[in-house]
Design a protein around this motif. Structure first.
Motif, short mmCIF file in Angstrom:
data_model
loop_
_atom_site.label_atom_id
_atom_site.label_comp_id
_atom_site.label_asym_id
_atom_site.label_seq_id
_atom_site.Cartn_x
_atom_site.Cartn_y
_atom_site.Cartn_z
N THR A 41 55.11 6.75 54.36
CA THR A 41 54.89 7.34 53.04
C THR A 41 56.23 7.54 52.36
N LEU A 42 56.31 7.18 51.09
CA LEU A 42 57.55 7.32 50.34
C LEU A 42 57.37 8.34 49.23
N LEU A 43 58.30 9.25 49.11
CA LEU A 43 58.33 10.20 48.01
C LEU A 43 59.50 9.78 47.14
N ILE A 44 59.22 9.43 45.90
CA ILE A 44 60.26 9.02 44.96
C ILE A 44 60.50 10.17 44.00
N VAL A 45 61.70 10.70 44.00
CA VAL A 45 62.09 11.76 43.08
C VAL A 45 63.05 11.13 42.09
N ASN A 46 62.70 11.19 40.83
CA ASN A 46 63.48 10.53 39.80
C ASN A 46 64.41 11.51 39.10
N LEU A 47 65.70 11.22 39.13
CA LEU A 47 66.68 12.06 38.46
C LEU A 47 67.29 11.35 37.25
N GLY A 48 66.74 10.21 36.90
CA GLY A 48 67.28 9.43 35.79
C GLY A 48 66.20 9.07 34.79
N ALA A 49 66.35 7.90 34.19
CA ALA A 49 65.39 7.41 33.20
C ALA A 49 64.05 7.14 33.87
N PRO A 50 62.96 7.12 33.08
CA PRO A 50 61.63 6.82 33.65
C PRO A 50 61.63 5.48 34.38
N PHE A 51 60.67 5.31 35.28
CA PHE A 51 60.54 4.06 36.01
C PHE A 51 59.07 3.66 36.05
N ARG A 52 58.82 2.39 36.40
CA ARG A 52 57.46 1.86 36.50
C ARG A 52 57.22 1.35 37.91
N VAL A 53 55.96 1.47 38.35
CA VAL A 53 55.55 0.92 39.63
C VAL A 53 54.36 0.02 39.36
N ARG A 54 54.42 -1.20 39.91
CA ARG A 54 53.31 -2.16 39.80
C ARG A 54 53.00 -2.65 41.20
N ALA A 55 51.74 -2.57 41.59
CA ALA A 55 51.34 -2.94 42.95
C ALA A 55 50.83 -4.37 43.01
N GLY A 56 51.29 -5.10 44.02
CA GLY A 56 50.79 -6.45 44.30
C GLY A 56 50.77 -7.35 43.09
N THR A 57 49.62 -7.92 42.81
CA THR A 57 49.47 -8.84 41.68
C THR A 57 48.87 -8.18 40.45
N ASP A 58 48.78 -6.83 40.46
CA ASP A 58 48.25 -6.12 39.29
C ASP A 58 49.09 -6.44 38.06
N ILE A 59 48.44 -6.56 36.93
CA ILE A 59 49.14 -6.83 35.68
C ILE A 59 49.71 -5.54 35.11
N ALA A 60 48.92 -4.47 35.19
CA ALA A 60 49.35 -3.19 34.62
C ALA A 60 50.30 -2.46 35.57
N SER A 61 51.20 -1.69 34.98
CA SER A 61 52.09 -0.85 35.77
C SER A 61 51.92 0.60 35.33
N ALA A 62 52.30 1.52 36.19
CA ALA A 62 52.23 2.94 35.86
C ALA A 62 53.65 3.44 35.64
N GLU A 63 53.83 4.25 34.60
CA GLU A 63 55.15 4.79 34.27
C GLU A 63 55.26 6.23 34.76
N TYR A 64 56.39 6.54 35.38
CA TYR A 64 56.64 7.88 35.92
C TYR A 64 57.96 8.39 35.38
N ALA A 65 57.99 9.66 34.99
CA ALA A 65 59.23 10.26 34.49
C ALA A 65 59.93 11.08 35.57
N ASP A 66 59.15 11.80 36.40
CA ASP A 66 59.72 12.72 37.37
C ASP A 66 59.71 12.19 38.80
N GLY A 67 58.70 11.45 39.18
CA GLY A 67 58.60 10.95 40.53
C GLY A 67 57.17 10.62 40.89
N CYS A 68 56.96 10.15 42.11
CA CYS A 68 55.63 9.83 42.58
C CYS A 68 55.66 9.71 44.10
#
Length: 89
Positions: A41-68
């Motif tokens: 399990t990975l905990l991503i804590v974001n201290l910078g600009a927002p980031f996106r995560v896209r899984a596998g071959t999914d077209i859509a990505s999710a945007e996170y500002a703080d972490g996930c």
């Protein structure tokens, strides 16, 4: 200047819950990174600009500002940094 990948073992009492802390120091030379499946399990804590995560071959990505939390990914996933241009004066 490049990016330095830093790995640290957290001090007690976190060392009983967290095996390793990884972080990037510096300005990354890339905007996207494809990460393979991982048996953890990975905990991503974001201290910078927002980031996106896209899984596998999914077209859509999710945007996170703080972490996930990414729990035991069973397929590759893409981690992307979002850079916003500042308005010129």
């Amino acid at each position: 200047m490049g990016v330095e990948y830093v790995s640290r073992v957290p001090p007690p009492p976190l060392d009983t819950l967290i095996d390793d802390l990884h972080f990037l120091e510096g300005v990354p030379p890339y905007t996207r990174l494809t990460l393979p499946p991982a048996p953890s399990t990975l905990l991503i804590v974001n201290l910078g600009a927002p980031f996106r995560v896209r899984a596998g071959t999914d077209i859509a990505s999710a945007e996170y500002a703080d972490g996930c939390v990414v729990t035991m990914p069973t397929r590759a996933w893409e981690f992307g940094l979002i850079s916003y241009k500042k308005d010129s004066p």
